[in-house]
Motif scaffolding. Structure first.
Motif, PDB file in Angstrom:
ATOM      1  N   LYS A   1      -0.544   0.207 -28.481  1.00 52.15           N
ATOM      2  CA  LYS A   1      -0.127   0.212 -27.071  1.00 52.15           C
ATOM      3  C   LYS A   1      -0.087   1.649 -26.534  1.00 52.15           C
ATOM      4  O   LYS A   1      -0.659   1.959 -25.489  1.00 52.15           O
ATOM      5  CB  LYS A   1       1.241  -0.453 -26.923  1.00 52.15           C
ATOM      6  CG  LYS A   1       1.788  -0.407 -25.513  1.00 52.15           C
ATOM      7  CD  LYS A   1       3.207  -0.952 -25.467  1.00 52.15           C
ATOM      8  CE  LYS A   1       3.863  -0.565 -24.163  1.00 52.15           C
ATOM      9  NZ  LYS A   1       5.311  -0.723 -24.219  1.00 52.15           N
ATOM     10  N   HIS A   2       0.583   2.529 -27.254  1.00 51.29           N
ATOM     11  CA  HIS A   2       0.686   3.918 -26.801  1.00 51.29           C
ATOM     12  C   HIS A   2      -0.644   4.648 -26.933  1.00 51.29           C
ATOM     13  O   HIS A   2      -0.981   5.481 -26.091  1.00 51.29           O
ATOM     14  CB  HIS A   2       1.797   4.656 -27.549  1.00 51.29           C
ATOM     15  CG  HIS A   2       3.151   4.362 -27.013  1.00 51.29           C
ATOM     16  ND1 HIS A   2       4.005   3.485 -27.616  1.00 51.29           N
ATOM     17  CD2 HIS A   2       3.785   4.810 -25.906  1.00 51.29           C
ATOM     18  CE1 HIS A   2       5.106   3.401 -26.902  1.00 51.29           C
ATOM     19  NE2 HIS A   2       5.010   4.199 -25.858  1.00 51.29           N
TER      20      HIS A   2
ATOM     21  N   THR B   1      -6.056   6.516 -21.904  1.00 53.77           N
ATOM     22  CA  THR B   1      -6.241   6.357 -20.460  1.00 53.77           C
ATOM     23  C   THR B   1      -5.845   7.635 -19.738  1.00 53.77           C
ATOM     24  O   THR B   1      -6.563   8.110 -18.855  1.00 53.77           O
ATOM     25  CB  THR B   1      -5.415   5.164 -19.931  1.00 53.77           C
ATOM     26  OG1 THR B   1      -5.850   3.976 -20.596  1.00 53.77           O
ATOM     27  CG2 THR B   1      -5.553   5.001 -18.433  1.00 53.77           C
ATOM     28  N   ALA B   2      -4.711   8.214 -20.123  1.00 58.99           N
ATOM     29  CA  ALA B   2      -4.260   9.471 -19.499  1.00 58.99           C
ATOM     30  C   ALA B   2      -5.250  10.593 -19.783  1.00 58.99           C
ATOM     31  O   ALA B   2      -5.566  11.388 -18.880  1.00 58.99           O
ATOM     32  CB  ALA B   2      -2.869   9.844 -19.998  1.00 58.99           C
ATOM     33  N   GLU B   3      -5.776  10.659 -20.993  1.00 55.29           N
ATOM     34  CA  GLU B   3      -6.766  11.684 -21.325  1.00 55.29           C
ATOM     35  C   GLU B   3      -7.993  11.548 -20.413  1.00 55.29           C
ATOM     36  O   GLU B   3      -8.496  12.547 -19.888  1.00 55.29           O
ATOM     37  CB  GLU B   3      -7.191  11.566 -22.791  1.00 55.29           C
ATOM     38  CG  GLU B   3      -8.262  12.554 -23.178  1.00 55.29           C
ATOM     39  CD  GLU B   3      -8.815  12.332 -24.575  1.00 55.29           C
ATOM     40  OE1 GLU B   3      -9.698  13.132 -24.951  1.00 55.29           O
ATOM     41  OE2 GLU B   3      -8.390  11.402 -25.282  1.00 55.29           O
TER      42      GLU B   3
ATOM     43  N   LEU C   1      -2.079  13.305 -28.638  1.00 55.41           N
ATOM     44  CA  LEU C   1      -1.128  12.187 -28.675  1.00 55.41           C
ATOM     45  C   LEU C   1      -1.834  10.888 -29.044  1.00 55.41           C
ATOM     46  O   LEU C   1      -1.316  10.096 -29.844  1.00 55.41           O
ATOM     47  CB  LEU C   1      -0.412  12.051 -27.322  1.00 55.41           C
ATOM     48  CG  LEU C   1       0.547  13.179 -26.946  1.00 55.41           C
ATOM     49  CD1 LEU C   1       1.064  12.990 -25.530  1.00 55.41           C
ATOM     50  CD2 LEU C   1       1.699  13.277 -27.935  1.00 55.41           C
ATOM     51  N   ALA C   2      -3.026  10.652 -28.476  1.00 59.36           N
ATOM     52  CA  ALA C   2      -3.776   9.428 -28.771  1.00 59.36           C
ATOM     53  C   ALA C   2      -4.247   9.412 -30.223  1.00 59.36           C
ATOM     54  O   ALA C   2      -4.147   8.385 -30.908  1.00 59.36           O
ATOM     55  CB  ALA C   2      -4.971   9.300 -27.829  1.00 59.36           C
ATOM     56  N   GLU C   3      -4.736  10.535 -30.688  1.00 60.07           N
ATOM     57  CA  GLU C   3      -5.249  10.621 -32.058  1.00 60.07           C
ATOM     58  C   GLU C   3      -4.145  10.373 -33.087  1.00 60.07           C
ATOM     59  O   GLU C   3      -4.386   9.742 -34.113  1.00 60.07           O
ATOM     60  CB  GLU C   3      -5.865  12.007 -32.276  1.00 60.07           C
ATOM     61  CG  GLU C   3      -6.503  12.216 -33.629  1.00 60.07           C
ATOM     62  CD  GLU C   3      -7.079  13.610 -33.784  1.00 60.07           C
ATOM     63  OE1 GLU C   3      -6.984  14.154 -34.902  1.00 60.07           O
ATOM     64  OE2 GLU C   3      -7.617  14.157 -32.799  1.00 60.07           O
ATOM     65  N   THR C   4      -2.957  10.845 -32.795  1.00 61.02           N
ATOM     66  CA  THR C   4      -1.862  10.727 -33.762  1.00 61.02           C
ATOM     67  C   THR C   4      -1.055   9.438 -33.589  1.00 61.02           C
ATOM     68  O   THR C   4      -0.163   9.173 -34.391  1.00 61.02           O
ATOM     69  CB  THR C   4      -0.920  11.940 -33.673  1.00 61.02           C
ATOM     70  OG1 THR C   4      -0.422  12.047 -32.344  1.00 61.02           O
ATOM     71  CG2 THR C   4      -1.640  13.216 -34.081  1.00 61.02           C
ATOM     72  N   ALA C   5      -1.382   8.640 -32.582  1.00 57.28           N
ATOM     73  CA  ALA C   5      -0.684   7.368 -32.356  1.00 57.28           C
ATOM     74  C   ALA C   5      -1.510   6.192 -32.870  1.00 57.28           C
ATOM     75  O   ALA C   5      -1.437   5.092 -32.334  1.00 57.28           O
ATOM     76  CB  ALA C   5      -0.378   7.202 -30.869  1.00 57.28           C
TER      77      ALA C   5
END
Length: 169
Positions: A62-63, A69-71, A53-57
């Motif tokens: 913001k996301h 952070t969640a990772e 999700l982080a890599e593709t955002a």
């Protein structure tokens, strides 16, 4: 000449033996991984999902920061949870395990897309329980069984687009 009834009985025995063998192997491998708690197993899987999700955002800072952070939270949780069962577990072990899960996702996405998206929803809901506590979480929320519709819709949408793009890279 063989009796047809006898032949059917032998085939039934072969199937039963195969089922029993499968169950025994399943129990054997379950016993090997029994040292790892459900929280440890699920946390490393969620770390992998949030890394996608982080890599593709990348276009949404913001996301992307929230997902990173969640990772991190899930990777740290894996280390804490697994360390209780096995000495010497390091953050490098969490990264190694996360990478194995990412490989699994990439290899099985075509056949297991719905399951991966559903797991993204689960991890998203669980992650929101951590993220809502602020910078330093005080407790580990329960792995959710009931997921609010707004969280489900958000993470289904994000997961579908994220994994579809990520798998093609």
């Amino acid at each position: 000449m063989t009796d047809p009834v006898r032949k059917d009985e032998m085939n039934a025995t072969k199937i039963s033996l195969g089922v029993v063998t499968g169950i025994c192997l399943s129990l054997f491998f379950t016993h090997i991984h029994a040292q790892e708690s459900r929280i440890a197993t699920q946390s490393v899987r969620c770390a992998a999902i949030f890394s996608v999700l982080a890599e593709t955002a990348a276009n949404d800072s913001k996301h992307q920061a929230r997902f990173k952070t969640a990772e991190t939270i899930f990777s740290e949780l894996f280390v804490k949870e697994y360390r209780d069962k096995k000495e010497g577990v390091t953050p490098d072990e969490a990264l190694r395990r996360r990478d194995l899960v990412l490989k699994e996702f990439r290899d099985t996405y075509a056949n297991r897309r719905a399951y991966i998206i559903e797991e993204t929803v689960l991890c998203g809901a669980w992650g929101e329980g951590f993220l809502s506590q602020g910078e330093n979480y005080a407790y580990v929320p329960v792995i959710p069984k009931v997921i609010p519709q707004n969280i489900r819709a958000d993470y289904e949408s994000r997961g579908s687009s994220a994994f579809a793009g990520w798998v093609l890279r």
